[in-house]
Design an enzyme around this catalytic site. Structure first.
Site, PDB file in Angstrom:
ATOM      1  N   CYS A 104       2.154   2.490  -4.769  1.00  0.00           N
ATOM      2  CA  CYS A 104       2.453   1.317  -5.607  1.00  0.00           C
ATOM      3  C   CYS A 104       2.021   1.433  -7.066  1.00  0.00           C
ATOM      4  O   CYS A 104       2.821   1.174  -7.965  1.00  0.00           O
ATOM      5  CB  CYS A 104       1.798   0.067  -5.000  1.00  0.00           C
ATOM      6  SG  CYS A 104       2.524  -0.422  -3.425  1.00  0.00           S
ATOM      7  N   ASP A 155      15.865  -0.046  11.325  1.00  0.00           N
ATOM      8  CA  ASP A 155      15.892   1.062  10.377  1.00  0.00           C
ATOM      9  C   ASP A 155      16.921   2.065  10.878  1.00  0.00           C
ATOM     10  O   ASP A 155      17.066   2.251  12.098  1.00  0.00           O
ATOM     11  CB  ASP A 155      14.505   1.723  10.286  1.00  0.00           C
ATOM     12  CG  ASP A 155      14.321   2.517   9.003  1.00  0.00           C
ATOM     13  OD1 ASP A 155      15.053   3.507   8.821  1.00  0.00           O
ATOM     14  OD2 ASP A 155      13.449   2.160   8.201  1.00  0.00           O
ATOM     15  N   SER A 200      10.575  -6.011  -0.716  1.00  0.00           N
ATOM     16  CA  SER A 200      10.290  -4.776  -1.446  1.00  0.00           C
ATOM     17  C   SER A 200       9.799  -5.096  -2.850  1.00  0.00           C
ATOM     18  O   SER A 200      10.133  -6.136  -3.420  1.00  0.00           O
ATOM     19  CB  SER A 200      11.550  -3.910  -1.545  1.00  0.00           C
ATOM     20  OG  SER A 200      12.067  -3.607  -0.274  1.00  0.00           O
ATOM     21  N   THR A 250      10.941   5.570  -7.648  1.00  0.00           N
ATOM     22  CA  THR A 250      11.224   5.763  -9.075  1.00  0.00           C
ATOM     23  C   THR A 250      12.439   6.667  -9.223  1.00  0.00           C
ATOM     24  O   THR A 250      12.585   7.653  -8.489  1.00  0.00           O
ATOM     25  CB  THR A 250      10.010   6.407  -9.768  1.00  0.00           C
ATOM     26  OG1 THR A 250       8.872   5.561  -9.580  1.00  0.00           O
ATOM     27  CG2 THR A 250      10.264   6.588 -11.255  1.00  0.00           C
ATOM     28  N   PHE A 297       1.219  -8.276  -0.846  1.00  0.00           N
ATOM     29  CA  PHE A 297       0.002  -7.929  -1.579  1.00  0.00           C
ATOM     30  C   PHE A 297      -0.955  -7.226  -0.620  1.00  0.00           C
ATOM     31  O   PHE A 297      -2.081  -7.667  -0.390  1.00  0.00           O
ATOM     32  CB  PHE A 297      -0.647  -9.190  -2.157  1.00  0.00           C
ATOM     33  CG  PHE A 297       0.199  -9.891  -3.186  1.00  0.00           C
ATOM     34  CD1 PHE A 297       0.326  -9.386  -4.469  1.00  0.00           C
ATOM     35  CD2 PHE A 297       0.884 -11.053  -2.865  1.00  0.00           C
ATOM     36  CE1 PHE A 297       1.114 -10.028  -5.418  1.00  0.00           C
ATOM     37  CE2 PHE A 297       1.666 -11.711  -3.804  1.00  0.00           C
ATOM     38  CZ  PHE A 297       1.783 -11.193  -5.091  1.00  0.00           C
ATOM     39  N   LYS A 306       4.115  -9.538  -8.700  1.00  0.00           N
ATOM     40  CA  LYS A 306       3.785  -8.349  -7.916  1.00  0.00           C
ATOM     41  C   LYS A 306       3.470  -7.174  -8.834  1.00  0.00           C
ATOM     42  O   LYS A 306       2.454  -6.486  -8.661  1.00  0.00           O
ATOM     43  CB  LYS A 306       4.949  -8.007  -6.983  1.00  0.00           C
ATOM     44  CG  LYS A 306       4.830  -6.662  -6.290  1.00  0.00           C
ATOM     45  CD  LYS A 306       3.586  -6.563  -5.429  1.00  0.00           C
ATOM     46  CE  LYS A 306       3.520  -5.210  -4.729  1.00  0.00           C
ATOM     47  NZ  LYS A 306       2.277  -5.043  -3.960  1.00  0.00           N
ATOM     48  N   ARG A 359      11.932   7.349  13.222  1.00  0.00           N
ATOM     49  CA  ARG A 359      10.895   6.368  12.886  1.00  0.00           C
ATOM     50  C   ARG A 359      10.870   5.229  13.907  1.00  0.00           C
ATOM     51  O   ARG A 359       9.798   4.805  14.343  1.00  0.00           O
ATOM     52  CB  ARG A 359      11.135   5.811  11.485  1.00  0.00           C
ATOM     53  CG  ARG A 359      10.101   4.776  11.050  1.00  0.00           C
ATOM     54  CD  ARG A 359      10.373   4.291   9.646  1.00  0.00           C
ATOM     55  NE  ARG A 359      10.179   5.362   8.671  1.00  0.00           N
ATOM     56  CZ  ARG A 359      10.500   5.260   7.386  1.00  0.00           C
ATOM     57  NH1 ARG A 359      11.036   4.135   6.925  1.00  0.00           N
ATOM     58  NH2 ARG A 359      10.310   6.262   6.570  1.00  0.00           N
ATOM     59  N   ARG A 378       1.006   9.616  -0.540  1.00  0.00           N
ATOM     60  CA  ARG A 378       1.857   9.425  -1.723  1.00  0.00           C
ATOM     61  C   ARG A 378       1.023   9.278  -2.987  1.00  0.00           C
ATOM     62  O   ARG A 378       0.129   8.447  -3.062  1.00  0.00           O
ATOM     63  CB  ARG A 378       2.765   8.209  -1.522  1.00  0.00           C
ATOM     64  CG  ARG A 378       3.885   8.460  -0.526  1.00  0.00           C
ATOM     65  CD  ARG A 378       4.710   7.229  -0.266  1.00  0.00           C
ATOM     66  NE  ARG A 378       3.978   6.236   0.519  1.00  0.00           N
ATOM     67  CZ  ARG A 378       4.489   5.071   0.913  1.00  0.00           C
ATOM     68  NH1 ARG A 378       5.729   4.751   0.579  1.00  0.00           N
ATOM     69  NH2 ARG A 378       3.772   4.236   1.629  1.00  0.00           N
ATOM     70  N   ALA A 432       0.139  -7.836 -10.651  1.00  0.00           N
ATOM     71  CA  ALA A 432      -1.048  -7.680  -9.811  1.00  0.00           C
ATOM     72  C   ALA A 432      -1.451  -6.215  -9.703  1.00  0.00           C
ATOM     73  O   ALA A 432      -2.626  -5.857  -9.881  1.00  0.00           O
ATOM     74  CB  ALA A 432      -0.791  -8.268  -8.422  1.00  0.00           C
TER      75      ALA A 432
END
Length: 477
Positions: free
Chosen positions: A275, A35, A129, A92, A161, A219, A40, A345, A222
């Site tokens: 999600c 990353d 992702s 988004t 998942f 994905k 992080r 989030r 689900a």
């Protein structure tokens, strides 16, 4: 190609735990999580990991420095890897076409271009992702348009998942692993290579294969189905509150039907997390772009009910406190979007807190895992005023100090410790009349009512001492 080295680009909630478990179960494979965020990576290499997830600490400590590495050297990891997971954020879009609904794939595209620029050997590139249908096509186009001589790429879709709070168990004991690839000889061979990694601990019968587009859509589907169940039971909780029905009893009755099942039928103040809302909005946008307005409207309603539930719950808090919360002290217990995670989030607690702050309340907030700086950042972003938040919000180290001298308690997260609190002690230290608003249905409302609380529980007729009011035209005293 035999996979000996794996690189995961993105050290977040998906990449970190997923690759830690792969390292645990595949001792002969070198796994490097990279990353560009140096802070992080430093946390991943420290005693305090950047995310809280039950069981994760143990897995990381067992593998780190042996066959699990965390690094900021993205280029070297790409160069060495046989298989590359793309596990970056797909937020988004906040501007432009599709703003507020479409997934922003700028990080995915950036990674694809970096791989094309750095790689000098054959690579299996795995989309981890959460992305819209046909995103793999974009990755494929970028890689193959910038392909060096003698280098070939195979693109796979392998969606996660995972459920925060149980991610390690989800990885170790997966219901299924889904791998999508091209329907060519090379594509099928790439699928088999990824299967060989998972087969170290996942039975072949639980590894499903499909084409790339089915994998990507699965994905989104689900998460949409799971969120739909939550919105469905939450819509019924509103009916229960004005009729005297008990939403827990309704959920149990329908959940025992084998055709329905009992998962995701717990009414609450609303769903949150990284999600559900993002993925459903993405699905809505895709449907609109495909000229399927009826399908888009159907899934949009899942989001609308979730927003309605948060609004309905918060409005009840204000109305019950004599239609004003100005300068009243209200304790919010729980700020994470669910228990066993520090993730905030899209947490319903943010909406509840913002609305109460807008009405002039003073908030006392306690959460056992969310960092204080995160709470202040979330509320500053929501309200637009750091000064106002600092003035009106106080954070506490435990539930007892948070509830002292408050007018009401609002439970926003279903932490187990809240169930075992000494509410008689809490009641004695509160302003009277004392209110409890249980947005997670975890408390014993009858016991609390006997102590002296006015109790409001999602999906149940309210228990209030000596107060008679009308809700929705029906007598609910």
């Amino acid at each position: 190609m035999v996979v000996q080295k794996i690189c995961c680009i993105g050290a977040g909630y998906v990449g970190g735990p997923t690759c830690s478990v792969i390292a645990l179960k595949c001792s002969k494979i070198k796994v490097t999580v990279v990353d560009k965020n140096a802070g992080r990576i430093e946390q991943w290499n420290s005693e305090k990991l950047p995310i809280y997830e039950p069981g994760l600490d143990k897995v990381v400590k067992q593998c780190r420095g042996k066959n699990l590495f965390f690094s900021t050297d993205v280029e070297t990891a790409i160069q060495e890897a046989d298989l590359i997971f793309i596990s970056v954020n797909t937020p988004t879009k906040t501007c432009g076409n599709g703003r507020g609904r479409a997934a922003d794939l700028k990080y995915v595209e950036s990674v694809a271009r970096m791989i094309a620029d750095v790689a000098t050997g054959d690579k299996i590139v795995v989309e981890k992702s959460t992305v819209p249908v046909k995103a793999a096509e974009s990755i494929m186009n970028i890689l193959r348009a910038n392909q060096k001589p003698g280098v070939s790429y195979q693109i796979l879709s392998n969606p996660e998942f995972l459920s925060e709070g149980t991610a390690i168990d989800n990885l170790l004991n997966a219901d299924r692993v889904l791998i999508g690839g091209e329907e060519t000889k090379e594509g099928q061979l790439a699928i088999e290579e990824l299967i060989s990694v998972y087969e170290h601990w996942i039975p072949r019968s639980k590894i499903l294969t499909s084409n790339i587009w089915s994998s990507e859509l699965s994905k989104l589907a689900a998460n949409a189905f799971l969120a739909q169940r939550i919105s469905s039971i939450n819509s019924l909780s509103a009916v229960c509150e004005v009729t005297g029905a008990n939403v827990s009893e309704v959920a149990k009755a329908i959940g025992t039907d084998s055709r329905i099942g009992n998962k995701f039928l717990n009414a609450s103040v609303g769903f949150g997390g990284s999600c559900f809302q993002k993925d459903i909005l993405n699905l809505v946008y895709i449907c609109e772009c495909l000229n399927l307005p009826e399908v888009a409207a159907y899934w949009q309603q899942v989001i609308d009910i979730n927003e309605y539930q948060k609004s309905r719950f918060t409005s009840k808090v204000i109305e019950s406190l004599f239609n004003t919360v100005t300068d009243k002290r209200i304790a919010i217990l729980g700020f994470a979007f669910k228990k066993d995670t520090g993730d905030t989030r899209e947490s319903p607690a943010i909406y509840v807190a913002k609305t109460l702050l807008d009405e002039g309340a003073k908030l006392h907030i306690y959460d056992p895992k969310v960092e204080h700086v995160q709470i202040y950042e979330d509320l500053t972003y929501a309200t637009g005023s750091k000064e106002y938040v600092k003035e009106r919000v106080t954070l506490f180290p435990n539930a007892y100090s948070a509830t002292e001298q408050t007018h009401a308690i609002v439970v926003c997260t279903e932490w187990d410790e809240f169930i075992t609190l000494d509410f008689r002690k809490i009641y004695e230290g509160m302003m009277k009349p004392a209110y409890v608003f249980d947005g997670r249905m975890i408390l014993d409302d009858e016991k609390l009512s006997k102590i002296g609380f006015h109790v409001h529980t999602i999906g149940k007729r309210n228990l209030r001492r000596g107060i008679k009011r009308t809700w929705g035209g029906l007598d609910c005293a």
